[in-house]
Scaffold this motif. Structure first.
Motif, PDB file in Angstrom:
ATOM      1  N   VAL A 107       0.819  -1.215   0.000  1.00 26.63           N
ATOM      2  CA  VAL A 107       0.000   0.000   0.000  1.00 26.63           C
ATOM      3  C   VAL A 107       0.854   1.267   0.000  1.00 26.63           C
ATOM      4  O   VAL A 107       0.448   2.292   0.558  1.00 26.63           O
ATOM      5  CB  VAL A 107      -0.970   0.023   1.196  1.00 26.63           C
ATOM      6  CG1 VAL A 107      -2.037  -1.052   1.051  1.00 26.63           C
ATOM      7  CG2 VAL A 107      -0.213  -0.138   2.520  1.00 26.63           C
TER       8      VAL A 107
ATOM      9  N   ASN B  34       1.379   3.176  -2.437  1.00 26.19           N
ATOM     10  CA  ASN B  34       0.714   4.077  -3.384  1.00 26.19           C
ATOM     11  C   ASN B  34       1.662   4.541  -4.483  1.00 26.19           C
ATOM     12  O   ASN B  34       1.452   4.292  -5.652  1.00 26.19           O
ATOM     13  CB  ASN B  34       0.082   5.280  -2.684  1.00 26.19           C
ATOM     14  CG  ASN B  34      -0.788   6.120  -3.616  1.00 26.19           C
ATOM     15  OD1 ASN B  34      -1.418   5.605  -4.536  1.00 26.19           O
ATOM     16  ND2 ASN B  34      -0.840   7.415  -3.392  1.00 26.19           N
TER      17      ASN B  34
ATOM     18  N   ASP C 251     -11.221  -2.105   3.475  1.00 33.51           N
ATOM     19  CA  ASP C 251     -10.477  -1.775   2.273  1.00 33.51           C
ATOM     20  C   ASP C 251     -10.148  -0.282   2.289  1.00 33.51           C
ATOM     21  O   ASP C 251     -10.697   0.479   3.092  1.00 33.51           O
ATOM     22  CB  ASP C 251     -11.298  -2.147   1.032  1.00 33.51           C
ATOM     23  CG  ASP C 251     -11.819  -3.572   1.096  1.00 33.51           C
ATOM     24  OD1 ASP C 251     -10.993  -4.495   1.160  1.00 33.51           O
ATOM     25  OD2 ASP C 251     -13.051  -3.765   1.104  1.00 33.51           O
TER      26      ASP C 251
ATOM     27  N   ARG D 279      -6.540   4.753  -6.486  1.00 30.59           N
ATOM     28  CA  ARG D 279      -6.342   3.346  -6.120  1.00 30.59           C
ATOM     29  C   ARG D 279      -7.478   2.867  -5.218  1.00 30.59           C
ATOM     30  O   ARG D 279      -7.991   3.625  -4.388  1.00 30.59           O
ATOM     31  CB  ARG D 279      -5.020   3.151  -5.386  1.00 30.59           C
ATOM     32  CG  ARG D 279      -3.769   3.358  -6.240  1.00 30.59           C
ATOM     33  CD  ARG D 279      -2.557   2.775  -5.542  1.00 30.59           C
ATOM     34  NE  ARG D 279      -1.287   3.100  -6.175  1.00 30.59           N
ATOM     35  CZ  ARG D 279      -0.707   2.394  -7.145  1.00 30.59           C
ATOM     36  NH1 ARG D 279      -1.328   1.302  -7.626  1.00 30.59           N
ATOM     37  NH2 ARG D 279       0.473   2.744  -7.632  1.00 30.59           N
TER      38      ARG D 279
ATOM     39  N   TYR E  50      -7.566  -0.262  -2.771  1.00 32.84           N
ATOM     40  CA  TYR E  50      -6.823  -1.389  -2.209  1.00 32.84           C
ATOM     41  C   TYR E  50      -7.789  -2.363  -1.543  1.00 32.84           C
ATOM     42  O   TYR E  50      -8.406  -2.042  -0.525  1.00 32.84           O
ATOM     43  CB  TYR E  50      -5.802  -0.900  -1.189  1.00 32.84           C
ATOM     44  CG  TYR E  50      -4.554  -0.288  -1.789  1.00 32.84           C
ATOM     45  CD1 TYR E  50      -3.724  -1.030  -2.626  1.00 32.84           C
ATOM     46  CD2 TYR E  50      -4.188   1.025  -1.498  1.00 32.84           C
ATOM     47  CE1 TYR E  50      -2.561  -0.475  -3.157  1.00 32.84           C
ATOM     48  CE2 TYR E  50      -3.026   1.581  -2.016  1.00 32.84           C
ATOM     49  CZ  TYR E  50      -2.220   0.821  -2.850  1.00 32.84           C
ATOM     50  OH  TYR E  50      -1.073   1.367  -3.376  1.00 32.84           O
TER      51      TYR E  50
ATOM     52  N   PHE F 252      -2.691  -6.109   0.603  1.00 30.87           N
ATOM     53  CA  PHE F 252      -3.760  -5.517  -0.190  1.00 30.87           C
ATOM     54  C   PHE F 252      -3.417  -5.636  -1.678  1.00 30.87           C
ATOM     55  O   PHE F 252      -2.249  -5.709  -2.059  1.00 30.87           O
ATOM     56  CB  PHE F 252      -3.937  -4.037   0.151  1.00 30.87           C
ATOM     57  CG  PHE F 252      -4.443  -3.758   1.540  1.00 30.87           C
ATOM     58  CD1 PHE F 252      -5.773  -3.399   1.752  1.00 30.87           C
ATOM     59  CD2 PHE F 252      -3.594  -3.838   2.637  1.00 30.87           C
ATOM     60  CE1 PHE F 252      -6.234  -3.126   3.036  1.00 30.87           C
ATOM     61  CE2 PHE F 252      -4.048  -3.562   3.917  1.00 30.87           C
ATOM     62  CZ  PHE F 252      -5.371  -3.208   4.120  1.00 30.87           C
TER      63      PHE F 252
ATOM     64  N   ASP G 296      -4.409  -3.648  -5.395  1.00 26.72           N
ATOM     65  CA  ASP G 296      -5.073  -2.523  -6.043  1.00 26.72           C
ATOM     66  C   ASP G 296      -5.997  -3.048  -7.147  1.00 26.72           C
ATOM     67  O   ASP G 296      -5.541  -3.631  -8.129  1.00 26.72           O
ATOM     68  CB  ASP G 296      -4.043  -1.573  -6.633  1.00 26.72           C
ATOM     69  CG  ASP G 296      -4.669  -0.355  -7.309  1.00 26.72           C
ATOM     70  OD1 ASP G 296      -5.882  -0.136  -7.132  1.00 26.72           O
ATOM     71  OD2 ASP G 296      -3.946   0.359  -8.024  1.00 26.72           O
TER      72      ASP G 296
END
Length: 669
Positions: free
Chosen positions: A193, A195, A214, A224, A226, A234, A236
């Motif tokens: 995560v 990003n 989530d 995004r 996740y 997670f 995407d």
């Protein structure tokens, strides 16, 4: 964030302003660039003179000599107040970075370093902040992503143009896992995560009803979504879900607007930022205007720039979403500059209504009609403008029942040189600006407000109010304007008034949490240590986060609830699994308090989702009346104080935490 002059009636002030907008009666009707205009003499609606008033920022065309700073300030692109004089403390520091006292209530202590958070840094653009895309900062979220019963901290990061171009490593977002011992460990890379895009807003919800939270992220660039894989990681799935969009998304909100048991997604758009045609002062992109703040050149916007429209996505139940913005009656036709947004059931009936804070343009309030569509009551409700008929910058929105009358009120942060607005809910979704009456106006004027929240820091049963602050123009530190780029937070204690409630300012004691000076943006509150006390985390722009642990010396009792949605046996209707937009009324300690389960709040962030109630000295935990999104209403007697209860729709109390550990008998004293 700049004043509009249409649709407003009030007393007037004549000033020479050059605004990057069309004539005062014009409104764009499509998400195109807001038209430009040359220098005009405008009649500005203003509030009656208040102590500490100031003029706004402006833009001037290159053919004209920039107007002289006759009143101590001008405004550029941002709605603010009028005539606010500089405020300094006794040591000649701007009040935004000073005003400290030696003695007073100590509510928070800064435990950032001890908790292990100080090594992470937020980064957005360059320090000079040449463009608006570099100024707004990012949100953050509290999330129990691993079902440990403890909240972890997700800190969203920004980016740089060099990172977008592959010339440097992008700044990474952080997921600080709660170690249950007062410390946190960043596991974002392992969890997937980071990003690695230009992050702005975040919200948390279980969109697929699998029982795991989530994360949705609004980016400059593709968004995004996740999906929680139930194993600490997670994936995407935004492309598959159809919610990437692609320019500049800010805040987001989740709610089951059509009552099918599935959470739908609303995404606010901010500015349509075109890197191939950047908004540089004096160029065609801004109508050949110069962008000034108090006579000094600053980055341009948002006024005069093309807006990015909002979107409502209906959950199809198969991992995909359909854009139903127009069909549902929430079309953002003029592409206002959207910031924060919240789904909340104003009537407590499980049907989520929608509020959107727009930067320097009228706010939106949409009432859910119950037929898959909304009624736009922005103006008629009184939420669109402040009491003087002026638009405000509307960065953050706090939602809460501060009077314990069963109604959700809103506190909305704003730019400097203007008071921040407390919208009192008068019932039937009608709101009155009571900022001055409630005692939150005058103190807030010098500050540029961002994240905010209503929460009960001393567990006395009444919601208090907090906001974090920070300027958008680094140039302010080079001038004697009585303001600063980094600013301190503000805390207000809820106290009785002759005809209701008001707020009392809590001064910052030196060396304590309220004396932390940081360029604040996102702020979240929640019980991070499962001790019943509400803590605060701040995500600044260009710096390390701040974790403020609640050390208030009270010994009041409390309860919290983790709600799990189910099925209404009467109708067969389902609630979302995470009970988003459920409303809880707790009758205890002689009061009837209200809390709502919300997926978003403050400045494009997500607070602790668990309803928390202070009980004062009462040893009786009271009775909870839960209004589920399915329409079911349940009353549950809580057996003991100082517990975190898990309550499932139709099943009652299923577990509880006592002092952070599972209770032996959760449904018994």
């Amino acid at each position: 964030m700049r004043l509009r002059v249409d649709k407003l009636v009030s007393s007037v002030l004549i000033a020479f302003l050059s605004l990057p907008v069309a004539g005062p009666a014009q409104q764009p009707t499509a998400p195109a660039a807001k038209p430009q205009a040359s220098t005009q003499i405008l009649t500005l609606p203003v509030r009656p003179a208040q102590p500490g008033d100031a003029l706004l920022a402006q833009s001037t065309p290159p053919s004209a000599k920039p107007p002289q700073d006759q009143s101590g300030g001008m405004a550029g692109g941002i709605a603010g107040g009028i005539g606010a004089a500089p405020v300094y403390d006794a040591e000649k520091r701007p009040i935004t970075a000073g005003g400290f006292v030696d003695k007073g209530p100590i509510v928070f202590q800064d435990v950032t370093k001890e908790a292990g958070l100080s090594g992470w840094r937020h980064k957005m653009g360059v320090p000079e902040k040449k463009f608006i895309v570099e100024t707004n900062g990012s949100g953050l979220a509290l999330i129990d992503y691993d079902h440990s019963g403890w909240l972890s901290i997700f800190l969203l990061n920004g980016s740089t143009f060099d990172a977008l171009d592959g010339k440097e490593e992008p700044p990474h977002s952080a997921l600080f896992r709660n170690n249950h011992d007062g410390t946190f460990t960043d596991v974002a890379a392992q969890a997937g995560v980071t990003n690695d895009r230009w992050g702005y807003g975040v919200s948390v919800a279980d969109y697929d009803n699998d029982g795991w939270p989530d994360i949705f992220i609004g980016n400059y660039g593709k968004n995004r979504l996740y999906h929680n894989n139930h194993d600490g990681t997670f994936t995407d799935v935004a492309e598959k879900a159809g919610v990437t969009l692609g320019n500049w998304s800010s805040g987001s909100a989740w709610g089951d607007y059509n009552g099918d048991g599935l959470l739908d997604l609303y995404v606010a758009g901010y500015v349509h930022f075109d890197r191939d045609n950047p908004p540089v002062a004096g160029t065609k992109a801004v109508g050949f205007a110069y962008c000034l703040y108090r006579g000094v050149g600053v980055n341009c916007g948002p006024r005069g720039l093309r807006g990015e429209p909002d979107h409502l996505f209906r959950n199809n139940g198969d991992g995909t979403f359909t854009d139903v913005t127009v069909k549902a009656g929430v079309e953002d036709k003029d592409a206002y500059y959207g910031f924060s947004t919240i789904f909340v059931s104003l009537n407590g009936n499980g049907r989520p209504d929608l509020v959107v804070g727009n930067d320097s343009e009228p706010n939106y309030l949409y009432i859910n009609k119950g037929d898959g569509a909304f009624d736009d009551q922005s103006y008629i409700s009184g939420f669109a403008l402040n009491k003087d008929g002026r638009e405000i910058a509307s960065m953050g929105i706090a939602a809460g029942d501060y009077e314990n009358n069963g109604q959700v009120d809103f506190f909305v942060t704003d730019f400097g040189d203007d008071y921040k607005v407390l919208y009192h809910n008068d019932g039937d979704a009608s709101f009155t600006d009571v900022s001055y009456k409630a005692g939150v106006a005058q103190t807030t004027i010098p500050f540029v407000g961002w994240g905010d929240g209503f929460f009960d820091y001393d567990n006395d049963g009444w919601l208090d109010l907090m906001m974090v602050n920070g300027h958008v123009y680094p140039e302010v530190d080079q001038h004697q304007w009585g303001t600063s780029f980094a600013e301190r937070p503000l805390l207000f204690h809820n106290i009785p008034d002759t005809k209701g409630r008001k707020f009392e300012y809590i001064p910052p004691v030196r060396g304590t949490g309220l004396a932390v000076v940081t360029p604040g943006r996102g702020m979240v509150y929640g019980d991070l240590f499962n001790d019943g006390k509400i803590d605060v985390v701040i995500n600044p722009i260009d710096g390390p986060p701040t974790l403020l642990r609640n050390v208030n010396p009270d010994h009041h009792h409390w309860v919290e609830m983790q709600l799990v949605g189910g099925v209404d046996p009467r109708t067969g209707k389902k609630s979302p699994r995470d009970a988003t937009c459920a409303t809880v009324y707790l009758k205890a300690n002689g009061m009837r308090m209200r809390q709502d389960v919300l997926a978003s709040g403050g400045y494009i962030s997500a607070h602790d989702r668990r309803p928390h109630f202070g009980l004062g000295d009462s040893a009786d935990a009271g009775e909870a009346e839960i209004h589920w999104p399915s329409g079911a209403v349940e009353k549950i007697k809580l057996p003991a104080v100082d517990r975190i209860y898990t309550i499932e729709e139709g099943k009652g109390i299923t577990s509880a935490l006592c002092a952070g550990k599972p209770c032996a008998t959760p449904d018994k004293p």
